[in-house]
Design an enzyme around this catalytic site. Structure first.
Site, mmCIF file in Angstrom:
data_model
loop_
_atom_site.group_PDB
_atom_site.id
_atom_site.type_symbol
_atom_site.label_atom_id
_atom_site.label_comp_id
_atom_site.label_asym_id
_atom_site.label_seq_id
_atom_site.Cartn_x
_atom_site.Cartn_y
_atom_site.Cartn_z
ATOM 1 N N CYS A 1 -8.198 -6.820 -8.513
ATOM 2 C CA CYS A 1 -7.530 -5.941 -9.397
ATOM 3 C C CYS A 1 -6.199 -6.493 -9.990
ATOM 4 O O CYS A 1 -5.304 -6.733 -9.377
ATOM 5 C CB CYS A 1 -7.292 -4.517 -8.840
ATOM 6 S SG CYS A 1 -6.363 -3.506 -9.849
ATOM 7 N N CYS B 1 -3.577 -4.201 -10.479
ATOM 8 C CA CYS B 1 -2.648 -4.080 -9.227
ATOM 9 C C CYS B 1 -1.681 -5.064 -9.014
ATOM 10 O O CYS B 1 -0.793 -4.756 -8.550
ATOM 11 C CB CYS B 1 -3.626 -3.517 -8.142
ATOM 12 S SG CYS B 1 -5.065 -2.304 -8.737
ATOM 13 N N ASP B 2 -2.228 -6.225 -9.106
ATOM 14 C CA ASP B 2 -1.626 -7.443 -8.328
ATOM 15 C C ASP B 2 -1.173 -8.579 -9.298
ATOM 16 O O ASP B 2 -0.540 -9.727 -8.640
ATOM 17 C CB ASP B 2 -2.432 -8.066 -7.290
ATOM 18 C CG ASP B 2 -3.022 -7.104 -6.192
ATOM 19 O OD1 ASP B 2 -2.236 -6.287 -5.956
ATOM 20 O OD2 ASP B 2 -4.164 -7.157 -5.728
#
Length: 324
Positions: free
Chosen positions: A138, A141-142
């Site tokens: 992701c 997300c990261d």
């Protein structure tokens, strides 16, 4: 709680990620006395995520800690948490029948499905060791953690191209690795990709193995194998983003609920209502676009509110007929 005898509940929630726990919290506050079946991985995908910096109200939180707090919140409000796995459901009539791996059985006047989705991984032995330590599925997300770093994206569809483009906001260099000599992504995304000076594409290659740092705590390099020649080369990398798709956990509901070709549950516009009245779907099980904890939690809230409204207007148990 003993489930040796069939038990009737106004609302049963299947799944214990952000969507499931949020649905439980809202349903408990609505006095629906919800029963939540946690499944094989209580807490969902966030329990295998380390740093979370996009959850509102927390500048930094560990994924497992965030899910432990959600579980504690649900429990404190009286959500009946069942540490079991659903093995079969019958949505042909109300109350819906939910069978558990332990042999227990629940009868539900309404149902919230929050079983989530799982990322497809490469199947390399080093992936588990380095997941959350340089290996991710992701970028949204990261990606923030890779400012000024060199990262690799694996895949050839729209998801992979979009992840690569997103990562250019942070990374110094992005290498897209694809096993073929052309991308499956749409032409607009491809044009943006090829025009970005931060992105390099490696064609006809697969990830052969991952190399960790000497202490084993981070990714150091990705070894790429040319599928035509078999030649393997080492590419130094701080991050690897696997973008080869997700699989929604919907096998229990095939033939009972309307789904798209990929198996994601279809819901009405601006709603979590499925093709079966009284059954609602929230989170990654019906969202293949955003796949964020905060959007999943929002859908969990929607599902609980819609379940409450449904139950208020359908107090009588009635046969629904078999779903398409």
């Amino acid at each position: 709680m003993s489930l040796s005898e069939p038990r009737h509940a106004r609302l049963v929630i299947i799944g214990s990620g952000p969507a499931g726990y949020t649905a439980g919290i809202y349903a408990a506050r609505a006095a629906l006395a919800p029963v939540l079946v946690q499944g094989l991985q209580p807490g969902g995908q966030l329990t295998i995520t380390t740093d979370v910096e996009n959850w509102p109200g927390d500048t930094h939180v560990q994924g497992p800690d965030l899910m432990a707090r959600m579980e504690a919140h649900a429990r404190a409000l009286g959500v009946d948490l069942v540490a079991d796995v659903v093995v079969r459901v019958d949505l042909s009539r109300r109350p819906f029948a939910v069978e558990l791996d332990s042999g227990g059985r629940l009868l539900a006047d309404s149902l919230v499905i929050a079983t989530g989705a799982t990322a497809r991984w490469l199947g390399l032995p080093e992936e588990d060791q380095l997941r959350g330590r340089g290996v991710s599925a992701c970028a949204t997300c990261d990606g923030f953690f890779f400012r000024g770093k060199e990262v690799v994206v694996v895949g050839g569809g729209n998801s992979a191209v979009e992840e690569a483009l997103f990562l250019t906001n942070f990374a110094a260099r992005v290498t897209l690795v694809h096993r073929r000599d052309s991308l499956r992504a749409d032409k607009t995304n491809q044009a943006r990709l090829f025009a970005n000076p931060k992105i390099e594409v490696v064609w006809n290659a697969v990830v052969d193995r991952l190399e960790a740092t000497a202490d084993g705590l981070a990714l150091a390099a990705v070894h790429l194998r040319d599928v035509r020649t078999g030649e393997v080369r080492r590419l130094a990398a701080d991050g690897l983003f696997v973008a080869i798709g997700h699989d929604p956990a919907t096998s229990l509901f095939r033939g009972q609920l309307e789904m798209d070709d990929a198996g994601y549950i279809l819901t009405r516009p601006d709603s979590t209502a499925t093709s079966v009245p009284g059954v609602f779907a929230a989170g990654d099980v019906r969202d293949k676009v955003f796949r964020q904890a905060v959007t999943s939690a929002g859908m969990g809230c929607m599902a609980a509110l819609e379940a409450e409204r449904f139950l208020a207007g359908h107090a009588e148990t009635r046969d629904l007929g078999v779903a398409a």
